[in-house]
Design an enzyme around this catalytic site. Structure first.
Site, mmCIF file in Angstrom:
data_model
loop_
_atom_site.group_PDB
_atom_site.id
_atom_site.type_symbol
_atom_site.label_atom_id
_atom_site.label_comp_id
_atom_site.label_asym_id
_atom_site.label_seq_id
_atom_site.Cartn_x
_atom_site.Cartn_y
_atom_site.Cartn_z
ATOM 1 N N CYS A 123 0.844 -1.343 -0.072
ATOM 2 C CA CYS A 123 -0.033 0.170 0.020
ATOM 3 C C CYS A 123 0.839 1.375 -0.108
ATOM 4 O O CYS A 123 1.595 1.681 -1.033
ATOM 5 C CB CYS A 123 -0.849 -0.206 1.092
ATOM 6 S SG CYS A 123 -2.412 1.261 0.865
ATOM 7 N N HIS A 223 -3.721 -5.039 0.798
ATOM 8 C CA HIS A 223 -3.183 -5.524 2.103
ATOM 9 C C HIS A 223 -3.217 -6.825 2.178
ATOM 10 O O HIS A 223 -4.404 -7.288 2.705
ATOM 11 C CB HIS A 223 -3.796 -4.731 3.412
ATOM 12 C CG HIS A 223 -3.509 -3.051 3.393
ATOM 13 N ND1 HIS A 223 -2.934 -2.764 4.257
ATOM 14 C CD2 HIS A 223 -4.159 -1.957 2.711
ATOM 15 C CE1 HIS A 223 -2.623 -1.280 4.375
ATOM 16 N NE2 HIS A 223 -3.593 -1.291 3.135
ATOM 17 N N GLU A 225 -1.758 -8.523 4.664
ATOM 18 C CA GLU A 225 -2.036 -8.966 5.775
ATOM 19 C C GLU A 225 -3.338 -8.959 6.356
ATOM 20 O O GLU A 225 -3.944 -9.540 7.354
ATOM 21 C CB GLU A 225 -1.219 -7.909 6.701
ATOM 22 C CG GLU A 225 -1.900 -6.718 7.090
ATOM 23 C CD GLU A 225 -1.635 -5.797 6.016
ATOM 24 O OE1 GLU A 225 -2.420 -4.589 6.148
ATOM 25 O OE2 GLU A 225 -1.270 -5.945 4.768
#
Length: 250
Positions: A123, A223, A225
């Site tokens: 990002c 993202h 994660e």
């Protein structure tokens, strides 16, 4: 005869992966103080993929001694890049900025690239990478694409479909199409020299890039994660970090 040696035993010690943090006002226990913090999901992602996460505070600069102790680097998400770094206007659409973090991470990226460290930019990290190499950013993506489907709500993500470019490192890791989780109001405008687009959203927004001249330097606008079920990108970074460690004779 089948081997009983596990993959981790075969690869050797877990690689150390650096994660830059943010300097933010934080409340915990009886304290309300300036802190160096990072979303726990980044830490969990590294551990699940077989690495050792190390948090790096935004000290205002970066040091070669630090990079020497790392086997891989993740440029994490967060604040908008200071627009003066790429000739931006800095108008009312700009989110919050953290110049001290910019100073640390632009230098950290330079040192990591000089060392040949495997890098995954996430990002804001992708935007740092593009600006550091001479590219520019769209300061407010909804003004260009006419919707807010990349932005997510406060503290949340939106799911989007992206398609990867055949033959890219990214496509080899993720396949031709995947669902990703986004929270960004900025994106790449002018692509930096040397970077290659390796994934795009359906509206044409650049969602991933890579630098083909380096062993492992990938940037994604989403993202990873945020999806605990998919460790493919992080696992690829960890494997590249094992290779980097082995090539240094460690």
């Amino acid at each position: 005869m089948a081997s009983n040696v596990s993959e981790r035993e075969r690869l050797g010690p877990r690689p150390v992966i650096g994660l830059p943090t943010y300097r933010e006002r934080t409340r915990f226990g009886s304290w309300d103080v300036e802190s160096a913090v990072l979303h726990e999901s980044y830490v969990d992602m590294v551990v699940r993929a077989g690495g050792i996460p190390v948090l790096l505070p935004p000290s205002g600069t970066a040091f070669v001694e630090l990079v020497d102790r790392l086997d891989g680097l993740i440029l994490t998400g967060g604040a908008d890049v200071e627009p003066g770094r790429y000739g931006g206007r800095g108008d009312e659409s700009l989110g919050y900025t953290r110049p001290d973090r910019d100073n640390s991470e632009f230098e950290l990226l330079r040192l990591a690239r000089a060392a040949g460290l495997p890098i995954l930019a996430i990002c804001r990290g992708l935007q740092v990478l593009n600006v550091a190499l001479g590219g520019t950013l769209i300061e407010h993506l909804p003004d260009v694409v006419g919707h807010t489907e990349h932005s997510g709500g406060p503290g949340d993500f939106t799911a989007n479909q992206v398609r990867t470019v055949a033959g890219s490192k990214l496509a080899a890791i993720t396949g031709a199409e995947l669902t990703v989780y986004c929270h960004h109001h900025q994106a790449i405008a002018a692509l930096a020299e040397g970077l290659v687009v390796t994934a795009s959203a359906t509206d044409g927004t650049i969602e991933a890039v890579e630098l083909a001249t380096e062993p492992f330097l990938l940037g994604v606008q989403w993202h990873p994660e945020a999806d605990a079920t998919d460790t493919r990108l992080m696992r690829a970074l960890v494997l590249a970090a094992h290779t980097y460690r082995a090539e240094r004779g460690e």
